[in-house]
Design a protein around this motif. Structure first.
Motif, short mmCIF file in Angstrom:
data_model
loop_
_atom_site.label_atom_id
_atom_site.label_comp_id
_atom_site.label_asym_id
_atom_site.label_seq_id
_atom_site.Cartn_x
_atom_site.Cartn_y
_atom_site.Cartn_z
N GLU A 328 49.59 77.95 35.46
CA GLU A 328 48.84 77.18 36.33
C GLU A 328 48.73 75.85 35.73
N ALA A 329 48.50 75.70 34.60
CA ALA A 329 48.18 74.46 33.92
C ALA A 329 49.71 73.57 33.50
N GLY A 330 50.88 73.98 33.88
CA GLY A 330 52.04 72.99 33.72
C GLY A 330 52.93 73.58 32.79
N TRP A 331 52.93 74.94 32.33
CA TRP A 331 53.48 75.43 31.23
C TRP A 331 53.49 74.64 29.72
N PRO A 332 52.03 74.23 29.37
CA PRO A 332 52.09 73.46 28.15
C PRO A 332 52.47 74.42 26.87
N PRO A 333 53.19 74.09 25.94
CA PRO A 333 53.12 74.78 24.67
C PRO A 333 51.72 75.08 24.03
N ARG A 354 35.30 86.16 36.39
CA ARG A 354 35.30 85.33 37.71
C ARG A 354 36.46 84.15 37.09
N ARG A 355 37.36 83.83 37.96
CA ARG A 355 38.28 82.65 37.36
C ARG A 355 37.89 81.23 37.90
N TYR A 356 37.83 80.51 37.26
CA TYR A 356 37.42 78.66 37.32
C TYR A 356 36.27 78.61 37.83
N VAL A 357 35.14 79.62 37.69
CA VAL A 357 33.74 79.23 38.10
C VAL A 357 33.25 78.33 37.03
N THR A 358 33.27 78.50 36.01
CA THR A 358 33.27 77.70 34.60
C THR A 358 34.38 77.03 34.32
N VAL A 359 34.59 75.76 33.96
CA VAL A 359 35.77 75.20 33.46
C VAL A 359 35.31 74.37 32.45
N THR A 360 36.03 74.46 31.16
CA THR A 360 35.77 73.77 29.93
C THR A 360 36.06 72.23 30.24
N ASP A 361 35.27 71.33 29.58
CA ASP A 361 35.82 69.76 30.01
C ASP A 361 37.35 69.49 29.29
N GLU A 362 37.58 70.34 28.14
CA GLU A 362 39.02 69.86 27.77
C GLU A 362 39.92 70.38 28.79
N LEU A 363 39.85 71.66 29.64
CA LEU A 363 40.92 72.14 30.60
C LEU A 363 40.96 71.08 31.56
N ARG A 364 39.68 70.60 32.11
CA ARG A 364 39.36 69.64 33.21
C ARG A 364 40.34 68.41 32.67
N ALA A 365 40.05 68.07 31.59
CA ALA A 365 41.08 66.54 31.04
C ALA A 365 42.23 66.99 31.21
N LEU A 366 42.74 68.15 30.57
CA LEU A 366 44.11 68.35 30.44
C LEU A 366 44.82 68.34 32.03
N LEU A 367 44.05 69.14 32.92
CA LEU A 367 44.65 69.02 34.31
C LEU A 367 44.41 67.74 35.15
N GLU A 368 43.47 66.85 34.54
CA GLU A 368 43.48 65.67 35.19
C GLU A 368 44.57 64.54 34.62
N GLY A 369 45.42 64.93 33.45
CA GLY A 369 46.24 64.12 33.03
C GLY A 369 45.91 63.28 31.91
N ARG A 370 44.61 63.36 31.48
CA ARG A 370 43.82 62.43 30.33
C ARG A 370 44.57 62.78 28.94
N TYR A 371 45.18 63.93 28.83
CA TYR A 371 45.92 64.27 27.50
C TYR A 371 47.60 63.97 27.62
N GLY A 372 47.91 63.69 28.89
CA GLY A 372 49.11 63.43 28.95
C GLY A 372 49.99 64.24 30.16
N ASP A 379 49.31 73.87 39.17
CA ASP A 379 48.97 74.63 40.13
C ASP A 379 48.31 73.85 41.43
N PRO A 380 48.71 73.20 42.32
CA PRO A 380 48.13 72.38 43.23
C PRO A 380 46.58 73.03 43.60
N ILE A 381 46.60 74.54 43.90
CA ILE A 381 45.30 75.12 44.17
C ILE A 381 44.42 75.05 43.18
N VAL A 382 44.98 75.22 41.89
CA VAL A 382 43.89 75.15 40.73
C VAL A 382 43.54 73.67 40.64
N ARG A 383 44.22 72.88 40.62
CA ARG A 383 43.86 71.44 40.62
C ARG A 383 42.91 70.98 41.73
#
Length: 603
Positions: A328-333, A354-372, A379-383
């Motif tokens: 869902e996160a774009g197949w990162p290594p 439960r899935r994605y009820v609580t989200v870590t700051d780091e995963l949010r940053a990853l999905l928002e493209g702040r790490y690259g 996955d557009p639904i997860v985003r």
């Protein structure tokens, strides 16, 4: 006969978990001298794991160790960096990257092995420029093992950008042991063709898989292979220097390595780790790592966290969930710190059911493209789900660490730029180490009140250092009418390895009490902090009014700083935990009195 050079990683592996501290520094320096004469192209002596372990142990600066090794060797020394993360778990700003690289070069690093955890080569630009400015060698790593269909094309596409960054070599890096020999053969050829650069390989794997992979890579033209001496290769599933040198000689490829010298080095290391099991790579962990193609250290960390929650039987569920999140996160290594970020989220999903009820700051940053940019599509639904639960008024986007800001906040803690860099990368975790360094630098009259002269004071400091570095419980000597006993305290022995944070709880779960107060409980195991940094004003005090989403405290777990926020509008009636104290899952932190509207005197 052809030539294939070897890069040794023994000293780096001995400086990071699970082996950090097993060999005293004096013995490690003896080892460096033996390896220096063995004919390696490079001695890789440090990296993210080494810096992290040094900071946590609080005994010796990682910069001190690099300088000490440099003074005793002539072989080029290497340092492994994680792109904009450098040796930490947070991305840093461009000026920070440049100063870190310059500092590493000044301390003795000759070769920088640089990779981006997402294989986003654009993240290497600042560091590559700094390496060139320092006149050092830049070897660019590409991480294999994302699992993405068409991964070869993606890697080759990123590799084409490396020559313009000044890379001297392309390194194929396999942290999960998923690179098969035939794929290594294909990739070595394609990477060389796409870049015109020499190609090397760094990999690991159990049951001889890594050795088979590097031999096939050498057949395809790989000019550099990483290895470690036999005891570490056996314990940590690396390629043995002795084994690969002899196997390559059988293929007509000369490494120039003195194999008897490696056996002498092995004897020295064996004296310190030969009879001790290496816990993170127990067979049960290694089997799961190989089956799911996940780094063994990450599997061990997940297992340890599950056991702290009395859920040790859920490891298979977490590994399956980890694979789903990675898709869902774009197949990162799964190279650090990305593997830890995804693993933290997998733990939250399995333990909470439960899935994605609580989200870590780091995963949010990853999905928002702040790490690259990850290799594949997110996955557009997860985003969208994460966007919908993010309140722009309460969610803070942590900016990359800026060196000038760290300098302003250091408040005398750092007396040099290299110490300032440690503070910026590791925050308050680095403070005990900096205090220890400062203590060693105190003037000789620090013992004056006890009637101890300068020579005796130096002897005492030497004993303290022996106890700190060797792991012995106590040393007592008596000479020249002076008896000195140095004893390791419980506080020094604390600090168990925990590579994985459990993520950011938001908002905090609340439980009503019969007296009308609402309980705010710890949603995770961690360390409780009342303020954003030492000396700062507490987020809340008893009597303060709070609004939904307002930060009450921070829970820290392995460098992941997770805000606990109020879920209701109310008044703080009790704070039940002291600052900087460890808390368990479900432990009571605060009691709030629910109110219908904020009092006027609190506006």
């Amino acid at each position: 006969m052809g030539i294939t050079a070897l890069a040794d990683t023994t000293i780096r592996l001995l400086g990071q978990e699970p082996l950090a501290g097993r060999m005293p520094t004096a013995e490690l320096l003896r080892l460096a001298e033996i390896l220096d004469g063995a004919g390696f192209a490079t001695l890789e002596v440090s990296g993210g794991g080494v810096f992290d372990s040094a900071v946590k142990r609080g005994v010796e600066s990682p910069w001190e160790r690099i300088r000490a090794i440099k003074a005793r060797t002539t072989t080029p020394l290497g340092l492994a960096l994680r792109g904009r993360f450098l040796v930490g778990s947070r991305p840093v700003a461009g000026d920070f990257v440049r100063r870190f690289v310059a500092c590493a070069a000044e301390n003795g690093i000759d070769v920088f092995r640089l990779h981006d955890p997402l294989n986003d080569v654009s993240n290497l630009k600042e560091a590559a420029g700094a390496i060139a400015d320092a006149g050092r060698s830049f070897e660019a790593g590409l991480v294999y093992g994302s699992g993405l269909t068409g991964e070869t094309d993606a890697l080759v596409g990123q590799a084409r950008k490396l020559p313009e960054l000044g890379a001297a070599r392309v390194l194929l890096h396999d942290p999960s042991g998923s690179l098969q020999p035939h794929r290594a053969h294909e990739l070595v050829g394609e990477l060389h063709e796409a870049t015109g650069l020499p190609v090397g390989i760094y990999c690991q794997g159990a049951s001889g898989g890594a050795l088979a992979t590097v031999l096939e890579a050498a057949r395809a033209g790989a000019e550099l292979i990483s290895c470690s001496i036999f005891p570490l290769a056996l314990a940590l599933h690396r390629v043995s220097g002795q084994g690969v040198a002899e196997a390559l000689a059988g293929l007509g490829l000369d490494t120039g390595v003195d194999v008897p010298a490696l056996w002498r080095a092995s004897d020295l290391v064996d004296d310190h780790i030969g009879d001790e099991p290496v816990a993170p790579l127990a067979p049960r962990i290694a089997v799961r790592a190989a089956e799911h193609e996940v780094p063994a250290g990450l599997v061990a960390a997940l297992d340890a966290h599950l056991r702290t929650h009395a859920a040790g039987d859920r490891l298979e569920d977490v590994l399956i969930e980890l694979d789903t999140i990675r898709t869902e996160a774009g197949w990162p290594p799964l190279a650090p710190p990305i593997g830890q970020i995804l693993g933290s989220q997998a733990l939250l999903h399995v333990l909470s059911a439960r899935r994605y009820v609580t989200v870590t700051d780091e995963l949010r940053a990853l999905l928002e493209g702040r790490y690259g940019t990850p290799p594949g599509p997110i996955d557009p639904i997860v985003r969208r789900a994460i966007e919908l639960q993010s309140d722009p008024d309460t969610v803070e986007h942590a900016a990359p660490v800026d060196l000038s800001e760290v300098r302003e906040q250091a408040e005398g803690l750092a007396s040099s730029e290299e110490e300032l860099l440690l503070l910026g990368l590791f925050g308050e975790e680095a403070e005990p180490l900096l205090h220890a360094i400062r203590g060693r630098a105190e003037p000789e009259d620090s013992f004056g009140a006890s009637g101890v002269d300068r020579q005796q004071a130096e002897r005492i400091r030497e004993l303290v250092r022996i106890v700190q570095e060797s792991g012995v419980a106590e040393i007592e000597i008596e000479e020249d009418g002076m008896r000195v006993s140095v004893r390791r305290t419980e506080e020094q022995l604390e600090g168990v390895y925990d590579p994985l944070g459990s993520g950011e709880p938001e908002p905090a779960p609340v439980q009503p009490l019969s007296n009308g107060l609402v309980r705010v409980e710890a949603p995770m195991v961690g360390t409780f902090y009342r303020a954003a940094q030492p000396g700062a004003t507490a987020f809340v005090e008893v009597g303060d009014a709070v609004a939904p989403g307002e930060t009450l405290c921070i829970l820290e777990a392995m460098k992941l700083m997770n805000e606990v926020k109020a879920d209701i509008e109310g008044i703080v009636r009790a704070v039940h935990v002291d600052d900087a104290q460890p808390v368990e899952f479900g432990q009571l932190l605060f009691e709030l009195e629910r109110i219908g509207a904020r009092p006027l005197d609190a506006v």
